[in-house]
Design a protein around this motif. Structure first.
Motif: not given
Length: 540
Positions: A114-139
């Protein structure tokens, strides 16, 4: 096991309960005029990242079952009362090592500890269809969604997602990288040094002309095989010439690696050390807390540290987690050439190139609308409420183009009366909202993200996103990314023996993956389905 239709009917009941409690129209039940659009599973190709297809419930046994290594212990997050703790604050990270480690355990025919399982790292392994910012400053552009929690009646899931800015290759900072490679005897094998030589060698051929790379190794001693240079072919040749032999007495390996990087330090470049190892590494500082403090001091002078793990048996996942968080780095685990190609794609932009520093998330819940909440995962990345506005507080780094996701379970006040006592005294109830503040107090929460687009020494920017109950959707109407996040949370919850998921079954997870696979351009979601089947067959 539940059938797909019975699961979706139960899901619709959960949605109806939450929506009705919040004053919204109830959705129709699956099996009535409007039915859930869940496509039946289709035959999958060999799952990417797996050496050999997992074609049925049982995993392919590549090696005898064995441990991957040492993993950090942590306590699973608990439910919190909004009346007592309305703010939830954590450091946003993009590590993905846990998913690859879990995959390797399952491929070896054993459930991960169980201690090898970190939910956030499993979630963030995948790519999601989120809109990205157009500039670095927008973040970032926060994406939020609300839908019923499949494993928790009356509760909803709040998904918070962001995607980092993607600079063009010519606009990225130049790279000042030192590769510190473990070449001790345990690194022998196709899944260790040979894999590193192939994957990193291919990566070196993609670098820009102004990127500098040096190569060091440690075994019985420390050796410099290539001074930092823009002659990437010579570094690749030196890497190909390595063999694995000797012990792991690395001496002052890490100190020497920092000194080598310092020799070509450029404040305008990405200055980073990439430690590649399979073991409980001895890099000169044996005390873990002392090593963590040392890495933190070097971070403050402009040097990041990332770790790439390979192999199994002695890999010290606990120490890796500590030092990459101290070193503003990424922890990744490479178990196959396909995973290596994924990690080093696009010039390793998602592994080595930082676009936002000290990234923190704070969610403020409205006690007039939400009674309780729980952040799923991120237990080792929790921050104090006051840390959010403290621009000097170190937090996570997010690399180019990375999708980052967090999930909350939330219990609306309107639904809480079925599970929580109704307060007798006025002082224990949410204050009634003045008419002028009705719209504001109808919100469920506000999501805030703090980050520094110009690096750790730059100014902190804060962006805000309110969470309205209008976002709440029936579970049968969610899109592929919402379904994927819920499926991963359920899968991780089962694997780490989280009591909240005791009554949740694998068929329900598979149903969510069936929805998630409507968007599966790279095949990773199909692989997830195979891994869930493998875990189910082992979890008897």
């Amino acid at each position: 096991m539940k059938s797909r239709m019975s699961y979706l009917s139960a899901a619709a009941l959960i949605a109806a309960t939450i929506l009705a409690a919040c004053g919204q129209a109830q959705p129709q039940m699956a099996g009535e005029t409007r039915t859930a659009s869940v496509p039946p599973p289709t035959p999958s190709p060999a799952p990417l990242g797996v050496a050999g297809a997992i074609t049925g419930p049982a995993p392919v046994l590549l090696q005898p079952p064995s441990a991957i290594g040492q993993h950090p212990s942590y306590e699973i997050g608990v439910v919190k009362s909004v009346a007592e703790e309305p703010f939830s604050t954590f450091s946003l990270e993009v590590d993905t090592a846990s998913y690859s480690v879990v995959r390797r355990y399952l491929r070896n025919g054993t459930l991960p500890p169980p201690e090898a399982v970190r939910v956030e790292e499993m979630l963030n392994y995948f790519d999601y269809d989120y809109p990205g910012p157009e500039t670095r400053e927008e973040g970032f552009r926060p994406t939020v969604s609300l839908y019923p929690a499949p494993w928790k009646p009356d509760w909803a899931l709040l998904r918070v997602g962001v995607k980092a800015f993607v600079p063009s290759p010519e606009d990225r900072k130049s790279l000042n990288l030192v590769l510190l490679v473990d070449r001790s005897g345990s690194m022998q094998g196709s899944d260790r040094l040979n894999l590193v030589q192939k994957v990193v060698g291919d990566f070196l051929s993609t670098l820009r002309d102004d990127d500098r790379v040096g190569l060091m190794t440690y075994a019985n001693g420390v050796s410099v095989h290539a001074e930092p240079t823009t002659d990437h072919k010579s570094v690749a040749a030196a890497l190909r010439g390595l063999d694995a032999a000797g012990g792991t007495a690395g001496g002052a390996a890490l100190e020497k690696a920092y000194a080598l990087a310092q020799s070509v330090y450029d404040p305008a470049a990405e200055n980073r050390i990439l430690l590649i190892t399979d073991g409980d590494f001895n890099v000169g500082i044996r005390n873990s807390k002392e090593l963590e403090r040392y890495v933190d001091r070097k971070r403050q002078t402009g040097f990041g540290l990332s770790v790439l793990g390979v192999g199994q048996g002695n890999f010290n996942d606990s120490l890796v987690q500590a030092i990459v968080q101290a070193g503003n780095g990424v922890a990744a685990y490479m178990d196959s050439p396909v995973e290596g190609a994924r990690l080093f794609a696009d010039g390793a932009a998602g592994l080595l190139h930082t676009v936002a520093a000290d990234v923190k998330v704070q969610v403020e819940f409205n006690p007039a609308q939400i009674a309780e909440y729980r952040l799923i995962g991120y237990e080792t990345r929790a921050l104090e409420t006051r840390d959010f506005l403290d621009s000097g507080k170190d937090a996570g780094e997010v690399n180019a183009g990375r999708s980052v996701t967090a999930l909350y379970e939330v219990l609306p006040v309107a639904a809480a009366s079925r599970t929580l006592p109704v307060p007798r005294y006025d002082g224990n109830r949410p204050a009634p909202s003045p008419e002028a503040e009705t719209a504001l107090n109808a919100e469920w929460a506000e999501v805030k993200i703090a980050f520094k687009p110009d690096g750790p020494d730059g100014a902190q920017t804060v962006i805000r996103q309110p969470v309205s109950p209008d976002l709440l959707r029936d579970l049968s109407a969610i899109g592929p990314d919402d379904a994927l996040a819920a499926a991963i949370a359920g899968f991780a919850g089962k694997l780490r023996r989280d009591p909240a998921f005791d009554a949740y079954d694998y068929d329900a997870i598979k149903d969510l993956i069936a929805i998630a696979r409507a968007r599966d351009d790279d095949g990773w979601r199909s692989e997830l389905l195979h891994l869930v089947s493998a875990a189910e067959s082992l979890d008897g």
